[in-house]
Motif scaffolding. Sequence first.
Motif, PDB file in Angstrom:
ATOM      1  N   ARG A   1       0.810  -1.209   0.000  1.00 10.34           N
ATOM      2  CA  ARG A   1       0.000   0.000   0.000  1.00 10.34           C
ATOM      3  C   ARG A   1       0.845   1.261   0.000  1.00 10.34           C
ATOM      4  O   ARG A   1       1.922   1.315   0.606  1.00 10.34           O
ATOM      5  N   LEU A   2       0.343   2.278  -0.663  1.00 11.32           N
ATOM      6  CA  LEU A   2       0.947   3.588  -0.544  1.00 11.32           C
ATOM      7  C   LEU A   2       0.845   4.004   0.922  1.00 11.32           C
ATOM      8  O   LEU A   2      -0.189   3.799   1.556  1.00 11.32           O
ATOM      9  N   ALA A   3       1.900   4.586   1.452  1.00 12.78           N
ATOM     10  CA  ALA A   3       1.986   4.880   2.877  1.00 12.78           C
ATOM     11  C   ALA A   3       0.740   5.597   3.396  1.00 12.78           C
ATOM     12  O   ALA A   3       0.361   6.648   2.895  1.00 12.78           O
ATOM     13  N   GLY A   4       0.102   4.977   4.373  1.00 12.50           N
ATOM     14  CA  GLY A   4      -1.041   5.599   5.024  1.00 12.50           C
ATOM     15  C   GLY A   4      -2.349   5.474   4.269  1.00 12.50           C
ATOM     16  O   GLY A   4      -3.349   6.044   4.682  1.00 12.50           O
ATOM     17  N   THR A   5      -2.349   4.724   3.174  1.00 14.33           N
ATOM     18  CA  THR A   5      -3.577   4.617   2.385  1.00 14.33           C
ATOM     19  C   THR A   5      -3.996   3.162   2.247  1.00 14.33           C
ATOM     20  O   THR A   5      -3.297   2.253   2.671  1.00 14.33           O
ATOM     21  N   SER A   6      -5.156   2.998   1.651  1.00 12.70           N
ATOM     22  CA  SER A   6      -5.619   1.648   1.311  1.00 12.70           C
ATOM     23  C   SER A   6      -5.434   1.397  -0.172  1.00 12.70           C
ATOM     24  O   SER A   6      -6.021   0.483  -0.742  1.00 12.70           O
ATOM     25  N   THR A   7      -4.597   2.184  -0.788  1.00 10.70           N
ATOM     26  CA  THR A   7      -4.374   2.103  -2.235  1.00 10.70           C
ATOM     27  C   THR A   7      -3.106   1.330  -2.519  1.00 10.70           C
ATOM     28  O   THR A   7      -2.030   1.677  -2.032  1.00 10.70           O
ATOM     29  N   ASP A   8      -3.240   0.275  -3.303  1.00  5.55           N
ATOM     30  CA  ASP A   8      -2.062  -0.484  -3.717  1.00  5.55           C
ATOM     31  C   ASP A   8      -1.246   0.319  -4.717  1.00  5.55           C
ATOM     32  O   ASP A   8      -1.785   1.024  -5.567  1.00  5.55           O
TER      33      ASP A   8
ATOM     34  N   GLN B   1       0.914   1.138  -7.919  1.00  2.00           N
ATOM     35  CA  GLN B   1       1.004   0.689  -9.303  1.00  2.00           C
ATOM     36  C   GLN B   1       2.373   1.039  -9.862  1.00  2.00           C
ATOM     37  O   GLN B   1       2.908   2.098  -9.586  1.00  2.00           O
TER      38      GLN B   1
ATOM     39  N   SER C   1      -7.521   9.032  -4.213  1.00  2.48           N
ATOM     40  CA  SER C   1      -6.073   9.209  -4.247  1.00  2.48           C
ATOM     41  C   SER C   1      -5.700   9.996  -5.496  1.00  2.48           C
ATOM     42  O   SER C   1      -6.325   9.831  -6.541  1.00  2.48           O
TER      43      SER C   1
ATOM     44  N   PHE D   1       2.196  11.271  -4.506  1.00  4.26           N
ATOM     45  CA  PHE D   1       0.786  10.989  -4.377  1.00  4.26           C
ATOM     46  C   PHE D   1       0.284  11.691  -3.123  1.00  4.26           C
ATOM     47  O   PHE D   1       1.055  11.961  -2.181  1.00  4.26           O
TER      48      PHE D   1
ATOM     49  N   TYR E   1      -3.491  12.045  -0.569  1.00  4.00           N
ATOM     50  CA  TYR E   1      -4.852  11.561  -0.369  1.00  4.00           C
ATOM     51  C   TYR E   1      -5.599  12.353   0.695  1.00  4.00           C
ATOM     52  O   TYR E   1      -6.806  12.195   0.870  1.00  4.00           O
TER      53      TYR E   1
ATOM     54  N   ASN F   1      -7.363   8.352  -8.741  1.00  4.70           N
ATOM     55  CA  ASN F   1      -7.865   7.007  -8.475  1.00  4.70           C
ATOM     56  C   ASN F   1      -9.234   7.147  -7.829  1.00  4.70           C
ATOM     57  O   ASN F   1      -9.347   7.672  -6.732  1.00  4.70           O
TER      58      ASN F   1
ATOM     59  N   TYR G   1     -11.689   0.766  -8.155  1.00  5.56           N
ATOM     60  CA  TYR G   1     -10.441   0.697  -7.394  1.00  5.56           C
ATOM     61  C   TYR G   1      -9.248   0.366  -8.269  1.00  5.56           C
ATOM     62  O   TYR G   1      -9.241  -0.613  -8.997  1.00  5.56           O
TER      63      TYR G   1
END
Lengths: 122, 113
Positions: A102-109, A111, B32, B49, B51, B92, B98
Amino acid sequence: GAVVSQHPSWVICKSGTSVKIECRSLDFQATTMFWYRQFPKQSLMLMATSNEGSKATYEQGVEKDKFLINHASLTLSTLTVTSAHPEDSSFYICSARRDGFRLAGTSTDTQYFGPGTRLTVL
Amino acid sequence: QKEVEQNSGPLSVPEGAIASLNCTYSDRGSQSFFWYRQYSGKSPELIMFIYSNGDKEDGRFTAQLNKASQYVSLLIRDSQPSDSATYLCAVNAGGTSYGKLTFGQGTILTVHP
């Protein structure tokens, strides 16, 4: 670091032939890979989402019978441009989503993008 | 239709100046936000990035996000000629979308000595 490769890096073919492009995640597993297309001086347009072991999901306007996607393993997705025509000439880029990273602090994987394949159809 | 719009370029700044790149998005549910740099003939490389609302700094780069205004920006301080590239904003959406990134059209930045 995570690496995504594409093969070939460039290809020139005659109109009517089919071209296969491979996208590999070299040191991580990717359940999901994405295929983008970029025409000169334009942005990346998502073509399809490739899921390991299941059918790809195509974006609106993308012909699934022309752009065949096969995601046979957790590290390999292929895009086959069937009966290519000059208007298919473009820069094709894949990205691989690193499962669980995950990107730090997120729920996003995260890419990772491949280096791209430049297709020229004569 | 979910859209991502970037300020029209090209943008030209002198070496050492601050370059400001802007991006707006239409999907209020977006989660994101990414800035990519793309050199001619190459694939995009991730710069930053973000968020959460506010600023996020990484070296010479600062990303700013304002979800209420649906606006994200990238500031490049002390711009260098090597920063000359096309900068792509990507969003995103999350949820059922997702992982899918929607890209803006890109802003060409030229840093001249």
